[in-house]
Write a protein that holds these residues in place. Structure first.
Motif, PDB file in Angstrom:
ATOM      1  N   GLU A 472       0.852  -1.199   0.000  1.00 49.08           N
ATOM      2  CA  GLU A 472       0.000   0.000   0.000  1.00 49.08           C
ATOM      3  C   GLU A 472       0.879   1.238   0.000  1.00 49.08           C
ATOM      4  OE1 GLU A 472      -3.668   2.145   2.470  1.00 49.08           O
ATOM      5  OE2 GLU A 472      -2.743   0.287   3.208  1.00 49.08           O
ATOM      6  N   ILE A 483       1.522  -5.259   3.339  1.00 48.20           N
ATOM      7  CA  ILE A 483       0.383  -5.545   4.206  1.00 48.20           C
ATOM      8  C   ILE A 483      -0.042  -7.006   4.154  1.00 48.20           C
ATOM      9  CG2 ILE A 483      -0.486  -3.192   4.067  1.00 48.20           C
ATOM     10  CD1 ILE A 483      -2.558  -4.139   2.080  1.00 48.20           C
ATOM     11  N   SER A 484       0.329  -7.764   3.114  1.00 45.29           N
ATOM     12  CA  SER A 484      -0.096  -9.155   3.048  1.00 45.29           C
ATOM     13  C   SER A 484       0.755  -9.902   2.026  1.00 45.29           C
ATOM     14  CB  SER A 484      -1.571  -9.261   2.680  1.00 45.29           C
ATOM     15  OG  SER A 484      -1.982 -10.606   2.600  1.00 45.29           O
ATOM     16  N   PHE A 523      -9.288 -10.788  -1.624  1.00 41.28           N
ATOM     17  CA  PHE A 523      -8.622 -10.153  -0.488  1.00 41.28           C
ATOM     18  C   PHE A 523      -9.436  -8.938  -0.059  1.00 41.28           C
ATOM     19  CE2 PHE A 523      -5.623  -7.007   1.238  1.00 41.28           C
ATOM     20  CZ  PHE A 523      -5.104  -7.734   2.303  1.00 41.28           C
ATOM     21  N   ASN A 524      -9.767  -8.890   1.223  1.00 46.20           N
ATOM     22  CA  ASN A 524     -10.535  -7.780   1.793  1.00 46.20           C
ATOM     23  C   ASN A 524      -9.559  -6.793   2.429  1.00 46.20           C
ATOM     24  OD1 ASN A 524     -12.335  -6.059   3.039  1.00 46.20           O
ATOM     25  ND2 ASN A 524     -13.556  -7.672   3.988  1.00 46.20           N
ATOM     26  N   VAL A 525      -9.474  -5.598   1.866  1.00 42.87           N
ATOM     27  CA  VAL A 525      -8.523  -4.601   2.368  1.00 42.87           C
ATOM     28  C   VAL A 525      -8.960  -4.026   3.702  1.00 42.87           C
ATOM     29  CG1 VAL A 525      -7.791  -4.019   0.037  1.00 42.87           C
ATOM     30  CG2 VAL A 525      -9.664  -2.741   1.080  1.00 42.87           C
ATOM     31  N   SER A 526     -10.243  -4.170   4.072  1.00 44.14           N
ATOM     32  CA  SER A 526     -10.735  -3.654   5.349  1.00 44.14           C
ATOM     33  C   SER A 526     -10.617  -4.661   6.474  1.00 44.14           C
ATOM     34  CB  SER A 526     -12.210  -3.223   5.211  1.00 44.14           C
ATOM     35  OG  SER A 526     -12.365  -2.259   4.195  1.00 44.14           O
ATOM     36  N   ASN A 527     -10.280  -5.892   6.134  1.00 44.90           N
ATOM     37  CA  ASN A 527     -10.184  -6.938   7.147  1.00 44.90           C
ATOM     38  C   ASN A 527      -8.879  -6.809   7.922  1.00 44.90           C
ATOM     39  OD1 ASN A 527     -10.456  -9.195   8.709  1.00 44.90           O
ATOM     40  ND2 ASN A 527     -10.701 -10.625   7.005  1.00 44.90           N
ATOM     41  N   ARG A 529      -7.398  -9.167   9.590  1.00 44.08           N
ATOM     42  CA  ARG A 529      -6.579 -10.375   9.493  1.00 44.08           C
ATOM     43  C   ARG A 529      -5.670 -10.357   8.264  1.00 44.08           C
ATOM     44  NH1 ARG A 529     -10.568 -15.350  10.086  1.00 44.08           N
ATOM     45  NH2 ARG A 529      -8.543 -16.419  10.110  1.00 44.08           N
ATOM     46  N   LYS A 530      -6.051  -9.612   7.220  1.00 40.78           N
ATOM     47  CA  LYS A 530      -5.215  -9.451   6.032  1.00 40.78           C
ATOM     48  C   LYS A 530      -4.853 -10.784   5.400  1.00 40.78           C
ATOM     49  CE  LYS A 530      -4.981  -5.001   6.853  1.00 40.78           C
ATOM     50  NZ  LYS A 530      -5.722  -4.015   6.048  1.00 40.78           N
ATOM     51  N   LYS A 531      -5.845 -11.597   5.112  1.00 41.59           N
ATOM     52  CA  LYS A 531      -5.603 -12.903   4.514  1.00 41.59           C
ATOM     53  C   LYS A 531      -6.368 -13.028   3.206  1.00 41.59           C
ATOM     54  CE  LYS A 531      -4.554 -15.593   8.666  1.00 41.59           C
ATOM     55  NZ  LYS A 531      -4.916 -16.800   9.459  1.00 41.59           N
ATOM     56  N   TRP A 532      -5.768 -13.783   2.266  1.00 39.33           N
ATOM     57  CA  TRP A 532      -6.417 -14.086   0.999  1.00 39.33           C
ATOM     58  C   TRP A 532      -7.350 -15.286   1.191  1.00 39.33           C
ATOM     59  CZ3 TRP A 532      -5.790 -11.461  -3.667  1.00 39.33           C
ATOM     60  CH2 TRP A 532      -4.815 -10.464  -3.671  1.00 39.33           C
TER      61      TRP A 532
END
Length: 559
Positions: A472, A483-484, A523-527, A529-532
């Motif tokens: 990011e 970030i992931s 991938f949820n950028v608001s999560n 846990r930052k997991k695919w």
């Protein structure tokens, strides 16, 4: 006199005969009605009246009730029938007798319909729903159910394809995300198949279209419910075959509407190009002005050094050609139409920016164009910055178009001011140069997916492995932050990543052990846990050729 008397007697005799015939018809008709009413009492036939039919049309539906009822339009039963306790019957009689019925002086004619026998405790009432109620029901259907509903009748098909219906579906938040995969190749030929994936129901669908048959290496972008197919190649020797020996480069633009399964054309680009980098930006004001560069003024442009033409020092005009692309002699052009249509004031306005790509001679392009959906025109803008390199990815974020090159250069184009700005980041992530990075915009945040080398978990003898990482960019200090990490190995060097609201969807296709496989991740950028998350695996690509890995392109639409 005798003749006149004979004539009058004959006329009177004919009238009496007609009267007797009419009396016999009325008598026979009344007898039929009585017999029919007696049958209805025993079979429990539903009672219907003329007022159940709306004047504005509608669709017939059936409702089961516990009591037989009639609206105020039907004549009430007499007091004698109430005293005797007789069952209520409408004065008009059954509706399948094709007789005239009078209710408050309004003449209604019933059509013949088949009557269904139901138990005595139940009653069936056939009514006609108004069009607005039917529209409210259809607008809430999923896309697959809506497509089936259009096959019911022409009225439903016309109702669900009207602009009003599409606007209601869009404003009512009844849409669900769909992913469309273009550019599939089968048996060496560019397929006409479009693979659509319903994210909500986790199901793939196949759409056939002859319009894109034989077209490959084009770019797609979505605007509301439409998908724009821009540029691309098509083979000239053998139509439909994936052949780069003799191809035609397109500058035309096609629009695909999945809701109506229809195609149409819009204005063509200024330059023919394949695989251009695209970005979509929604404009809130109709009075937006941008800088446009006209080709007719290029020969009069002066160089940036000293402001003096160097044609005599350079007979081949090489330096002039180089400086034409970075000219400051530009004119302002407004996207606001001269004769604005009042009916289009409420329509949303979008801009599509096409940058770079490959030209007709396989040369990398640095020209840029912008398409306005309100005026249906392409306008050529300032070219990419000097020594920027070949642009490989781009997207709009906070009103700026960010472009990333193969040489790790980042630049942003300001639409209102009409020029490019070079961005120098202090923490540029190291990457494997065989894999071009992809930049995505989600929730006004700028992300980049790239492939980097990772150490072998600190163990001796373990080799370094390549992994996909998502970064990011801080839009204030221009620093990249990891970030992931993607869980799968980067097998596809042409992987597609698309941003949709707060989600990033990735599609990978690669050939291994003689078979083409496909993986779809999310991938949820608001999560936190930052997991695919794996969404789909090996559902489509096993039927396609390995060339589909290169020619594929993806668009996300809410339908």
């Amino acid at each position: 006199m005798i003749t006149e008397n004979v004539t009058s007697e004959a006329t009177l005799h004919q009238e009496l005969e007609v009267l007797s015939v009419s009396k016999r018809l009325v008598r026979s008709l009344s007898q039929k009605l009585k017999r029919k009413n007696q049958e209805d009492e025993t079979s429990g036939v539903s009672l219907r009246c003329p007022t159940m039919y709306t004047r504005g049309g509608g669709c017939k539906v059936s409702a089961t009730t516990n009591e037989e009822f009639c609206e105020m339009g039907c004549q009430r039963r007499s007091s004698s029938s109430v005293e005797e306790g007789k069952p209520y019957k409408p004065i008009c009689g059954p509706d399948d007798t094709n007789v005239d019925c009078f209710s408050y002086g309004v003449k209604e004619r019933f059509r013949k319909r088949s009557i269904r026998k139901v138990p005595e405790a139940e009653g069936v009432v056939d009514v006609f729903l108004p069009d607005d109620i039917v529209e409210m029901c259809l607008v809430r259907l999923p896309l697959t159910s809506l497509m089936k509903a259009r096959l019911v009748c022409k009225k439903w098909r016309n109702l669900t394809t009207a602009p009003r219906f599409l606007q209601l579906r869009r404003n009512g938040l009844f849409q669900s995300p769909w992913m469309f995969l273009f550019g599939s190749v089968k048996d060496g030929f560019c397929s006409r198949e479009i693979h659509a994936y319903d994210v909500s129901f986790n199901k793939w669908h196949k759409i056939n279209s002859d319009v894109i048959k034989g077209r490959f290496l084009f770019s797609v972008v979505s605007i509301q419910e439409n998908v724009y197919i821009i540029g691309g190649f098509s083979s000239l020797n053998n139509f439909g075959r994936l052949d780069r020996s003799s191809v035609k480069t397109h500058k035309g633009v096609l629009v695909f509407s999945p809701l109506t399964n229809s195609w149409h054309k819009v204005a063509s680009m200024k330059h023919a190009r394949s695989k251009p980098v695209l970005g979509v930006y929604e404009v809130n004001s109709d009075s937006l002005t941008i800088k446009s560069q006209h080709s007719r003024d290029r020969r009069l442009v002066r160089t940036r050094v000293g402001g003096v033409s160097d044609v005599y020092e350079d007979p081949h005009r090489l330096s002039v050609r180089r400086q034409l692309r970075y000219s400051f002699d530009e004119t302002e052009a407004s996207f606001k139409p001269k004769n604005e249509n009042p009916s289009r004031k409420d329509s949303r306005r979008f801009l599509i920016m096409a940058a770079g790509g490959v030209g007709s001679w396989d040369e990398p392009l640095d020209s840029c164009e912008i398409y306005d959906s309100l005026t249906n025109k392409w306008t050529e803008i300032q070219r990419l910055p000097v020594d920027f390199g070949v642009i490989c990815s781009g997207t709009f974020c906070n009103g700026m178009f960010y472009g990333y090159s193969e040489t790790d250069n980042l630049a942003a184009y300001n639409i209102e001011r009409g020029y490019w700005v070079r961005i120098h980041s202090t923490s540029l992530p190291a990457r494997v140069h065989e894999y071009h990075p992809k930049i995505i915009s989600c929730e006004n945040r700028l992300f980049m997916v790239s492939v980097s080398w990772c150490e072998g978990d600190g163990q001796i003898g373990r080799r370094n492995k390549a992994v996909r990482k998502i970064w990011e960019l801080d839009l204030v200090y221009f620093n990249w932050e990891e970030i992931s990490t993607h869980p799968d190995a980067p097998m596809d060097w042409n992987a597609m990543f698309v941003g949709d609201k707060n989600m990033i969807f990735g599609v990978e296709m690669f050939k291994i052990f003689g078979q083409v496989l496909d993986f779809m991740t999310m991938f949820n950028v608001s999560n936190v846990r930052k997991k695919w998350v794996h969404v789909s695996k090996n559902r489509v690509a096993h039927e396609l050729d390995a060339s589909s890995c290169v020619t594929k392109t993806v668009a996300f639409v809410h339908l």
